[in-house]
Design a protein around this motif. Structure first.
Motif, short mmCIF file in Angstrom:
data_model
loop_
_atom_site.label_atom_id
_atom_site.label_comp_id
_atom_site.label_asym_id
_atom_site.label_seq_id
_atom_site.Cartn_x
_atom_site.Cartn_y
_atom_site.Cartn_z
N ALA A 234 1.01 -1.26 0.16
CA ALA A 234 0.25 -0.12 0.15
C ALA A 234 0.84 1.37 0.02
N GLY A 235 2.08 1.03 1.34
CA GLY A 235 2.66 2.30 1.00
C GLY A 235 3.67 2.93 -0.70
N LYS A 236 3.97 1.78 -1.42
CA LYS A 236 4.49 2.00 -2.54
C LYS A 236 3.46 1.84 -3.93
N ALA A 237 2.83 1.43 -3.05
CA ALA A 237 1.70 2.30 -4.12
C ALA A 237 1.21 3.42 -4.53
N MET A 238 0.63 4.00 -3.01
CA MET A 238 0.39 5.85 -2.51
C MET A 238 1.86 6.46 -3.60
N VAL A 239 2.87 5.73 -2.86
CA VAL A 239 4.22 6.58 -2.96
C VAL A 239 4.03 6.82 -4.60
N LEU A 240 3.95 5.50 -6.15
CA LEU A 240 4.18 5.08 -7.51
C LEU A 240 2.83 6.45 -7.94
#
Length: 172
Positions: free
Chosen positions: A102-108
């Motif tokens: 989820a964190g990576k998806a938000m950053v991307l």
């Protein structure tokens, strides 16, 4: 395999979940000893934050599992943004599902959004000195340390680290 993560603008119905996830993530990481700390009370006031900044959520299977606040220079929630930067703050993931993407998806999603904004050439963020998992995420997604921009929270001894990513736009 995890269900797909949807990144979308927060709506008022999300505010309680955002407040809970933010509180739990900050307390679990050991940043504050109590949800009653003045800064903790401030970041849990999601309605106030939403009135002054853009908040996105990460949603999986209909449940909010994370959130992030976006700001540009001159806005109330911009701490470090320069005129050509999008800043993100308070990126948090529900402690029950951390390290699930989820964190990576938000950053991307933030990086993709920033590329679409006229005049924005970079994304910047502040993170805590000891937030090792966050540091790893930011490095893995292309951010670099900007130590010359590190700062100390006024009236505290809390040092915050700055990361920045210059945007690369594809010509299409």
């Amino acid at each position: 395999m995890h269900a797909q993560i949807l990144i979308r603008p927060a709506v008022p119905a999300d505010h309680d979940a955002i407040a809970r996830i933010t509180r739990d993530a900050y307390l679990a990481a050991g940043h504050f000893e109590s949800a009653d700390h003045p800064y903790m009370r401030q970041i849990q006031d999601v309605a106030r934050r939403a009135a002054q900044a853009t908040i996105w959520v990460a949603e999986r299977d209909g449940a909010v599992v994370g959130s992030v606040t976006l700001a540009v220079a001159g806005e109330p929630y911009a701490d470090i943004a320069r005129d050509d930067e999008l800043e993100f703050r308070m990126l948090v993931v529900d402690t029950a599902v951390q390290r699930s993407g989820a964190g990576k998806a938000m950053v991307l999603a933030i990086l993709e959004h920033a590329r679409s904004l006229p005049g924005i050439n970079a994304v910047a963020l502040t993170t805590g000195l000891t937030w090792e998992s966050a540091h790893g995420l930011y490095l893995k997604t292309g951010f670099q340390r900007a130590p010359e921009r590190d700062w100390v929270v006024p009236d505290t001894d809390i040092k915050l680290l700055v990361y920045r990513q210059e945007l690369v736009r594809t010509v299409g």
